[in-house]
Scaffold this motif. Structure first.
Motif, short mmCIF file in Angstrom:
data_model
loop_
_atom_site.label_atom_id
_atom_site.label_comp_id
_atom_site.label_asym_id
_atom_site.label_seq_id
_atom_site.Cartn_x
_atom_site.Cartn_y
_atom_site.Cartn_z
N LYS A 65 -2.79 -1.41 9.46
CA LYS A 65 -3.25 -2.00 8.84
C LYS A 65 -4.33 -0.71 8.27
CE LYS A 65 -1.71 -6.37 9.87
NZ LYS A 65 -2.45 -8.22 10.20
N SER A 66 -5.46 -0.33 8.90
CA SER A 66 -6.34 -0.12 8.21
C SER A 66 -6.29 1.17 7.27
CB SER A 66 -7.68 0.64 9.47
OG SER A 66 -6.87 0.99 10.67
N ARG A 67 -5.27 2.35 8.48
CA ARG A 67 -4.53 2.83 8.18
C ARG A 67 -4.26 3.26 6.61
NH1 ARG A 67 -1.13 7.25 12.51
NH2 ARG A 67 -3.56 7.72 13.69
N GLU A 68 -3.54 2.15 5.86
CA GLU A 68 -2.76 1.75 5.09
C GLU A 68 -3.57 1.30 3.96
OE1 GLU A 68 0.42 2.02 4.45
OE2 GLU A 68 1.03 2.98 6.25
N GLU A 69 -4.37 0.22 4.98
CA GLU A 69 -5.65 0.31 3.63
C GLU A 69 -6.45 1.27 3.12
OE1 GLU A 69 -7.67 -2.32 0.98
OE2 GLU A 69 -6.39 -3.09 2.14
N GLU A 70 -6.46 2.29 4.19
CA GLU A 70 -7.45 3.71 3.14
C GLU A 70 -6.35 4.47 2.55
OE1 GLU A 70 -10.44 6.24 3.61
OE2 GLU A 70 -10.26 3.59 4.04
N LYS A 71 -5.61 4.86 2.83
CA LYS A 71 -4.43 5.04 1.72
C LYS A 71 -4.32 4.40 0.10
CE LYS A 71 -0.47 6.51 5.02
NZ LYS A 71 0.36 6.75 5.79
N ARG A 72 -4.38 3.06 0.25
CA ARG A 72 -4.31 2.57 -0.91
C ARG A 72 -5.63 2.84 -1.59
NH1 ARG A 72 -5.90 -2.03 -3.54
NH2 ARG A 72 -7.20 -2.75 -1.65
N ARG A 73 -7.12 2.47 -0.43
CA ARG A 73 -7.94 2.57 -1.28
C ARG A 73 -8.37 4.55 -1.94
NH1 ARG A 73 -12.63 5.12 -0.49
NH2 ARG A 73 -11.81 5.59 1.01
N LYS A 74 -7.81 5.15 -1.61
CA LYS A 74 -7.66 6.79 -1.78
C LYS A 74 -6.83 6.81 -3.15
CE LYS A 74 -8.77 8.96 2.55
NZ LYS A 74 -8.79 9.28 4.23
N LYS A 75 -5.54 6.75 -3.18
CA LYS A 75 -4.31 6.51 -3.96
C LYS A 75 -5.65 6.14 -5.59
CE LYS A 75 -0.13 5.21 -5.77
NZ LYS A 75 1.14 4.49 -5.48
N LEU A 76 -6.21 4.07 -5.26
CA LEU A 76 -7.00 4.19 -6.77
C LEU A 76 -7.75 4.51 -6.67
CD1 LEU A 76 -6.73 0.65 -5.37
CD2 LEU A 76 -5.13 1.35 -6.79
N GLU A 77 -8.44 5.70 -5.97
CA GLU A 77 -9.42 6.68 -6.21
C GLU A 77 -9.26 8.05 -7.25
OE1 GLU A 77 -13.57 7.70 -6.52
OE2 GLU A 77 -12.32 5.87 -6.01
N GLU A 78 -8.02 8.17 -6.43
CA GLU A 78 -7.44 9.49 -7.53
C GLU A 78 -6.72 9.07 -8.77
OE1 GLU A 78 -4.42 10.65 -4.49
OE2 GLU A 78 -5.60 11.38 -3.02
N GLU A 79 -6.67 7.96 -8.96
CA GLU A 79 -6.17 7.32 -9.96
C GLU A 79 -7.02 7.33 -10.90
OE1 GLU A 79 -3.35 3.57 -9.65
OE2 GLU A 79 -2.39 5.22 -8.99
N ARG A 80 -8.14 7.32 -10.71
CA ARG A 80 -8.92 7.04 -11.26
C ARG A 80 -9.78 7.72 -11.74
NH1 ARG A 80 -14.62 6.47 -10.54
NH2 ARG A 80 -14.82 7.50 -8.71
N LEU A 81 -10.14 8.73 -10.75
CA LEU A 81 -10.54 10.52 -11.42
C LEU A 81 -9.89 11.10 -12.76
CD1 LEU A 81 -11.58 11.63 -8.02
CD2 LEU A 81 -13.19 10.53 -9.21
N GLU A 83 -7.89 9.60 -14.77
CA GLU A 83 -7.76 9.06 -16.19
C GLU A 83 -8.86 9.31 -16.75
OE1 GLU A 83 -7.66 4.26 -16.97
OE2 GLU A 83 -7.54 5.11 -15.47
N GLU A 84 -10.41 9.32 -15.85
CA GLU A 84 -11.71 9.71 -16.00
C GLU A 84 -11.22 11.44 -16.45
OE1 GLU A 84 -14.73 9.31 -13.63
OE2 GLU A 84 -14.55 7.05 -13.89
N LYS A 85 -10.59 12.35 -16.10
CA LYS A 85 -10.61 13.53 -16.08
C LYS A 85 -9.73 13.60 -17.39
CE LYS A 85 -8.56 17.95 -14.20
NZ LYS A 85 -8.12 18.47 -12.99
N ASN A 86 -8.29 12.87 -17.59
CA ASN A 86 -7.52 12.51 -19.23
C ASN A 86 -8.35 12.43 -20.06
OD1 ASN A 86 -5.43 13.98 -17.63
ND2 ASN A 86 -4.61 11.81 -16.67
N LYS A 87 -9.64 11.32 -20.18
CA LYS A 87 -10.46 10.96 -21.26
C LYS A 87 -11.30 11.65 -21.76
CE LYS A 87 -10.16 5.99 -20.30
NZ LYS A 87 -11.36 5.14 -19.71
N GLN A 88 -12.09 12.95 -20.65
CA GLN A 88 -12.64 13.67 -20.98
C GLN A 88 -11.63 15.31 -21.26
OE1 GLN A 88 -14.29 14.87 -17.31
NE2 GLN A 88 -15.65 12.94 -17.08
#
Length: 234
Positions: A65-81, A83-88
């Motif tokens: 479960k901790s690994r899956e949560e870490e994967k989900r967190r990393k995926k969300l962080e990558e999507e956020r970065l 999105e910010e890159k595309n905005k710039q």
């Protein structure tokens, strides 16, 4: 070799005479490694030998479960970065894009705000809570008048009124004709239990005509029944 030693060799996992059937029914079984990891099948075991950190044995659900949560967190962080890159990247092109007009909700309240002309005067009555006199009609003549405060209206002149005083005239009790569709009157108290029935006050004005008055807390009047609206107080 004795019979006891041969049975021990058959239940030992390191022996060449290992017999799995006897192991299942043996009460003197000794596990070579008590903390050995357990896998679901041979393929999972072989995959764990190649990628020891990726394949987890049975009984480590919290780690999974901790690994899956870490994967989900990393995926969300990558999507956020991303999105910010595309905005710039596209920020300098935003001024060149055509601007879309925001669609405003259209309803009775928004139309009241944009009303002009006679409807604009009616809008002032709504905002300032002015009393108005409304002359109404029936199928072939003037029916009576309403003295009320306008709460809301629309372009068809349908009115929502409050604190309504209705005044109309009709024939005396002896000359009145009750339409057959009305049937027998409602038993006393039945309608009042659902909604209070306005009390009608009648007074003769001559020539067999009676003037009727009643007060209604709230009333909806259709525009097709309205002849004239006059502001009685400023």
């Amino acid at each position: 070799m004795s019979e006891g030693s041969s049975s021990e060799s058959e239940t030992s996992a390191c022996s060449s005479k290992y017999n799995p059937i006897k192991v299942l029914y043996s009460s003197n079984l000794k596990v070579p490694v008590e903390n050995a990891p357990v896998y679901e099948n041979v393929q999972q075991f072989e995959a764990a030998l190649q990628n020891h950190e990726q394949i987890l044995p049975i009984g480590q659900g919290d780690l999974v479960k901790s690994r899956e949560e870490e994967k989900r967190r990393k995926k969300l962080e990558e999507e956020r970065l991303l999105e910010e890159k595309n905005k710039q990247r596209f920020a300098k092109y935003e001024a060149l894009l055509p601007k879309r007009k925001e669609k405003k909700a259209k309803n009775v309240l928004t139309r009241i705000e944009a009303s002009q002309g006679p409807l604009g005067a009616l809008k002032d009555c709504v905002e300032k809570r002015l009393r108005v006199m409304i002359i109404t009609r029936n199928s072939n003549s003037i029916r009576g008048s309403l003295y009320a405060t306008v709460v809301a209206f629309d372009k068809q002149w349908n009115l929502a009124l409050s604190d309504v005083l209705e005044i109309w005239k009709r024939k005396g009790p002896r000359k009145r004709k009750v339409p057959p569709g009305l049937g027998s009157p409602v038993p006393k108290g039945t309608a009042a239990a659902i909604s209070p029935v306005p009390e009608v006050i009648e007074a003769p004005v001559g020539k067999g005509i009676w003037e009727c008055r009643r007060h209604i807390p709230q009333l909806m009047v259709r525009g097709e029944h309205i002849v004239l609206i006059n502001i009685t107080e400023r």
